[in-house]
Design an enzyme around this catalytic site. Sequence first.
Site, mmCIF file in Angstrom:
data_model
loop_
_atom_site.group_PDB
_atom_site.id
_atom_site.type_symbol
_atom_site.label_atom_id
_atom_site.label_comp_id
_atom_site.label_asym_id
_atom_site.label_seq_id
_atom_site.Cartn_x
_atom_site.Cartn_y
_atom_site.Cartn_z
ATOM 1 N N CYS A 116 81.181 98.588 78.977
ATOM 2 C CA CYS A 116 81.873 97.855 77.892
ATOM 3 C C CYS A 116 82.621 96.694 78.093
ATOM 4 O O CYS A 116 82.479 95.767 77.546
ATOM 5 C CB CYS A 116 83.712 97.931 77.757
ATOM 6 S SG CYS A 116 83.687 100.258 77.161
ATOM 7 N N HIS A 278 87.584 93.142 73.358
ATOM 8 C CA HIS A 278 86.173 94.594 73.129
ATOM 9 C C HIS A 278 86.934 95.339 72.670
ATOM 10 O O HIS A 278 87.891 95.700 72.546
ATOM 11 C CB HIS A 278 85.820 94.602 74.346
ATOM 12 C CG HIS A 278 85.701 96.444 74.376
ATOM 13 N ND1 HIS A 278 84.870 96.475 73.523
ATOM 14 C CD2 HIS A 278 85.858 97.546 75.450
ATOM 15 C CE1 HIS A 278 84.297 98.262 74.266
ATOM 16 N NE2 HIS A 278 85.320 98.368 74.531
ATOM 17 N N ASN A 308 83.648 101.426 68.583
ATOM 18 C CA ASN A 308 83.757 100.692 69.506
ATOM 19 C C ASN A 308 82.219 100.867 69.890
ATOM 20 O O ASN A 308 81.781 102.155 70.487
ATOM 21 C CB ASN A 308 83.899 102.167 70.778
ATOM 22 C CG ASN A 308 84.132 101.261 72.136
ATOM 23 O OD1 ASN A 308 83.579 100.753 72.636
ATOM 24 N ND2 ASN A 308 85.110 101.753 73.042
#
Length: 351
Positions: A116, A278, A308
């Site tokens: 991430c 993020h 995501n």
Amino acid sequence: MYATKIAGIGKYIPEKIVKNEDFVEFMDTSDAWIQERTGIKERHYAEKHKETTTTMAARASEIAIERAGINKEDIDFIIFATLSPDYYFPGCGVLLQRELGITKTEIGALDIRNQCSGFVYGLTVADQFIKSGMYKNILLVGSEMHSMGLDYTTEGRGVTVIFGDGAGAVVLQRHEEEGSGVLAAHLHSDGTHAEELAMINPGSHGGYHLKERDFGFPDQEYGGIFVTEKMLSDGQLFPNMTGQLVFKKAVQKFPEVIMESLKTAGLETTDIGLLIPHQANLRIAQFVQRLLKLRDDQVFNNIEKYGNTTAASIPIALCEAWELGKIKKGDIVCLAAFGSGFTWGSVLIKW
């Protein structure tokens, strides 16, 4: 010393849209259940066997290069961040170089496996290369194809419903305008809870004593990369996440690392033109926004549309925000990420 600016930016989103309701056929879930926990309404999946992490990255890169006003041959280094590479090895950096048709220049290609926070790590590395004068035009990409490796059963719903596919790219360029470009960057990690957000197998420790009847190998331990019955029976081939622990750590580390970069640059939260976190979970982003007392117009989220996309989420969101006119010259843009490892970081940019 040189400074680093974002000269061009691009994104690629696959056409196929997967709505929350589409998961009902495979698992015990609902649109309300997913939205309540994540804020996600839909995500995009790449076309199986026709699109890959690398091909999506190439499409985003072509847009970024065009917007930077340079030719592909002007790129002198590639940095590729992903957790879903085309191959176990080699990495996607050289595959992207080939896909773009720039192998004759034999430029270097670096692969980053920070999940991430991969794009933030990559941007920080690129900034150092440019500031030192080593490179002039660096292509930095975050690309993910999660849809090929998720558990589409009720057991895997806590992870599967979160993730989507896509790619984002930027051309980072050397310039000499004082007080602009990358102003500050900070990176951190803590491997204490590494397995709490991880995909354990296949890995080099994943083998066990194989009998001849299994694969025709002699009776000895193999640590190779292969699929075993144990991996299948124990559900080790899919990502796992201890959601509450990840949430708790994320809402702690996000504000800390954002404030760290602001302090380095001598700025306050009120100076932030746009925070692009993020896109892990809308609830995390909202929690962080409240902690930092940021206005709605100071934070950009698009997780409801794309899910995501880990290493791709920041460049996709950054590109979309720029395309929507939410980022203008002189704005202070803060990028921040937290993810598997645990790793986290922030970058402060004067646009």
